[in-house]
Scaffold this motif. Structure first.
Motif, short mmCIF file in Angstrom:
data_model
loop_
_atom_site.label_atom_id
_atom_site.label_comp_id
_atom_site.label_asym_id
_atom_site.label_seq_id
_atom_site.Cartn_x
_atom_site.Cartn_y
_atom_site.Cartn_z
N VAL B 150 0.87 -1.17 0.00
CA VAL B 150 0.00 0.00 0.00
C VAL B 150 0.91 1.23 0.00
N VAL B 151 1.08 1.79 -1.18
CA VAL B 151 1.96 2.95 -1.36
C VAL B 151 1.09 4.18 -1.11
N ASP B 152 1.26 4.77 0.08
CA ASP B 152 0.25 5.74 0.53
C ASP B 152 0.85 6.59 1.66
N THR B 153 0.03 6.91 2.65
CA THR B 153 0.50 7.72 3.78
C THR B 153 1.05 6.86 4.91
N GLY B 154 1.23 5.57 4.64
CA GLY B 154 1.64 4.63 5.67
C GLY B 154 0.44 3.87 6.19
N ILE B 155 0.69 3.00 7.14
CA ILE B 155 -0.38 2.21 7.77
C ILE B 155 -0.14 2.21 9.27
N ALA B 156 -1.22 2.30 10.03
CA ALA B 156 -1.10 2.17 11.49
C ALA B 156 -0.92 0.69 11.82
N TYR B 157 0.31 0.23 11.66
CA TYR B 157 0.56 -1.22 11.72
C TYR B 157 1.40 -1.65 12.91
N GLU B 158 1.97 -0.71 13.66
CA GLU B 158 2.87 -1.11 14.75
C GLU B 158 2.79 -0.09 15.89
#
Lengths: 212, 440
Positions: B150-158
């Protein structure tokens, strides 16, 4: 069609000139051998993991008219398991998707033919005719099974040989079946633009003649 | 160095979080009839006689057709007939159908419960129903060795510094991503857009909470190329694409799909070459068409090897904001703030998890998670990216074949055939996943 006409003509001419006077009689036979879906070879190879044919078997009932001519009605069953695939274009790779598929091809045909040297130990024959061919396809995707069936007119030409003179004899037969418009309207057969599920077959035959 | 901003396709409309604790445990079970010749219960058929047939005549006909016993339905008047041993269902149906007094006879078909996730807000995801997601899940839910970047604003993943992992990821593992905005390996979302987009692809599903994602068994990779305002630069977007396609894990390249819910009206050569490298690497690239409501498709969506995705509403009608043009390939649900065509009391937008942008801006907190309605082609694109990942999981591995499968199986909308407003039509992953039989 040209082959069929030629075969029937030949049978008629040779039959009228035949000097052998074999007896009339009822014949039943059973066959088993290999059916190649020659006219839909690419489609068959796609769904059958590179193979274009498989086992066929069947049987028939015939009547020998006494002057070398014979008529018969017969049925064959070709049933083979494969899987659903995806093909982008005719030259592209085949992606196997793992959904099981079964294809049945079942011709029911009538043949008019001529046996050369009737009554001899080795008796070749030719024939041709027509009838219908039933095509059934079923596949299961995600637990749901879909089936489709269709029956179309078809014709065939065949050559064979019968070995043996008694009630029980054996033989071999090669046949070409054409069943147009049984394919090509969807699935891989549309991608490959193949509209005929027919093809060549080669079978061994066991034959029983009544009233010999 | 002059940096050219990319206009992010972010007409994401932020609404208050919908919190419906009383919906917990809600489970809908849909029953669908299989096709007419599909499997059925052995030894039973269903028969309905004409109303003119007498009781004794009905009993005689039931016996004649091979019926052992029959029970009549309280409503509808049809009989469920148990057959004598050895009587085939097909034969019995044929016998009944040959009787002039029989209105209809049919096998007692097996019905099939589609996979319906138990996520408590799933019923607000009209978008997943619209593209046939439940049927798709019966076939494929994605595979862990197929990753979507997902090339974007990032992901709330961690949980890292001030950033928190969104709650509805379940135990999902994320591939090592990269933050091209801040230059580190922690591609956390500081805007909320990328998390929403990623959730459409792979939010934890059937876990009893929140909402569902479409390809929820696939892996995700966060690649941050847009900042907290949803703006980024061409150089970072191209670098993000190259990072995803060159990433290796255990000697393999797990990223098979790149989703880019972003765009610019600049036809960049750098970007074109980057998506061509992705194509050559066997990676499917999906991008949003843009939210200007104009007859042009943003880049990279407009590039030939990229699947350009526009947005439709719940009625399958192109949304006013969705860009269109000859480069548009597909449409998917993007939602429309102004409509509630399914009458669920909420606007017909796309509901997924993310965090509050306002809280992030005002308080610098990235932990105010909830389920937010967004609309936009940004929301449409991840439906297609997830569908592509499902196809790859099923075995279609070349980008061009994935595109063809998606285009051929799309529901034609608008003018007949491909058109500039709907492309090939509405994405239908279940239809694509079926592949091709001999004739069907």
């Amino acid at each position: 069609m040209k082959t069929l006409v030629r075969s029937l003509l030949l049978a008629s001419v040779v039959g009228s000139a035949a000097t052998s006077a074999a007896a009339q009689g009822l014949v039943i036979d059973g066959v088993a051998g290999y059916q190649d879906l020659t006219r839909s070879r690419n489609s068959a190879k796609a769904i059958f993991d590179g193979k274009s044919g498989g086992l066929t078997y069947g049987g028939g009932l015939g009547f020998e008219l006494g002057n070398g001519l014979f008529v018969s009605a017969w049925f064959r069953n070709f049933s083979k398991d494969g899987e659903r695939v995806f093909v982008e274009n005719p030259g592209g790779p085949v992606f196997r998707l793992g959904h099981p598929l079964n294809l049945k091809v079942q011709p029911l045909q009538a043949t008019v033919g001529y046996r050369f040297a009737s009554g001899s130990a080795v008796s070749p024959y030719i024939g041709g005719g027509g009838g219908v061919t039933r095509v059934e396809e079923s596949s299961t995707v995600g637990g749901v099974t879909d089936k489709s069936r269709q029956t179309k007119g078809s014709f065939h030409a065949l050559v064979g040989v019968v070995i043996g003179r008694g009630s029980l004899s054996f033989g071999a037969e090669a046949m070409y079946l054409s069943a147009k418009d049984t394919a090509g309207f969807g699935g891989v057969s549309a991608v490959y633009d193949e509209n005929d599920i027919g093809g060549f077959s080669a079978v061994g035959k066991v034959r029983f003649r009544f009233g010999h | 160095m002059k940096r050219l901003p990319l206009a992010l396709a972010l007409s994401a409309v932020l609404l208050p979080s919908v919190s419906r604790a009383d919906d917990a445990g809600l489970r809908a079970v849909q029953l669908r009839a299989p096709s007419p010749l599909a499997s059925y219960k052995a030894g039973e058929v269903i028969v309905k006689f004409q109303t003119t047939a007498s009781q004794s005549h009905e009993e005689r006909m039931l016996r004649d057709a091979g019926g052992l016993r029959a029970r009549q339905a309280p409503y509808g008047g049809h009989y469920v007939v148990s057959l004598d041993a050895g009587v085939a269902v097909e034969d019995a149906v044929a016998r009944f159908r040959s009787m002039p007094e029989v209105e209809y006879a049919e096998p007692n078909a097996v019905f099939h419960a589609a996979f319906n996730p138990n996520d408590n807000l799933y019923r607000f995801q009209w978008n997943l129903e619209l593209i046939g997601a439940p049927r798709s899940w019966d076939i494929q839910k994605g595979k862990t060795d197929v990753a979507i970047a997902v090339v974007d604003t990032g992901i709330a993943y961690e949980d890292f510094g001030v950033y928190r992992r969104a709650p509805d990821w379940g135990n999902r593992a994320f591939l090592q991503g990269h933050d091209f905005v801040n230059g580190d390996d922690h591609a956390n979302d500081d805007d909320n857009h990328g998390t929403h987009v990623a959730s459409t692809i792979g939010e934890a599903t059937d876990n009893g909470e929140g909402v569902a994602g479409l390809a929820f068994d696939c892996a995700l990779m966060p690649v941050k190329v847009l900042d907290s305002n949803g703006l980024g630069f061409l150089s970072d977007v191209a670098a993000g694409i190259d990072y995803a396609i060159n990433f290796t894990q255990n000697g393999t390249h797990p990223v098979k799909v790149i989703n880019m819910s972003l765009g610019s009206n600049a036809p960049s050569e750098t970007l074109r070459r980057a998506v061509e490298r992705a194509e050559a690497a066997g990676v499917v690239v999906v991008a949003a068409s843009g939210n200007d409501g104009e007859s042009r498709v943003d880049y990279p969506a407009a590039f030939p090897t990229v699947i350009g995705v526009g947005a439709v509403d719940q009625r399958r009608i192109k949304t006013p904001y969705s860009n269109w043009g000859p480069e548009l390939d597909l449409v998917a649900p993007g939602g429309d703030f102004s409509r509630d065509d399914n009458n669920d009391g909420d606007p017909d937008m796309i509901l997924q998890q993310t965090f509050s942008h306002n809280t992030a801006v005002r308080e610098g907190r990235y932990d105010d998670f909830g389920y937010f309605y967004f609309e936009g082609t940004s929301q449409a694109a991840p439906h297609v990216a997830a569908a592509a990942a499902m196809l790859i999981s099923q075995g279609i591995t070349s980008p061009s074949a994935v595109r063809k499968a998606l285009y051929d199986s799309a529901q034609d909308l608008g003018a007949g055939g491909r058109d500039d407003r709907y492309g090939f039509g509405l994405v239908r992953p279940a239809e694509a996943l079926k592949g091709l039989g001999f004739n069907h």
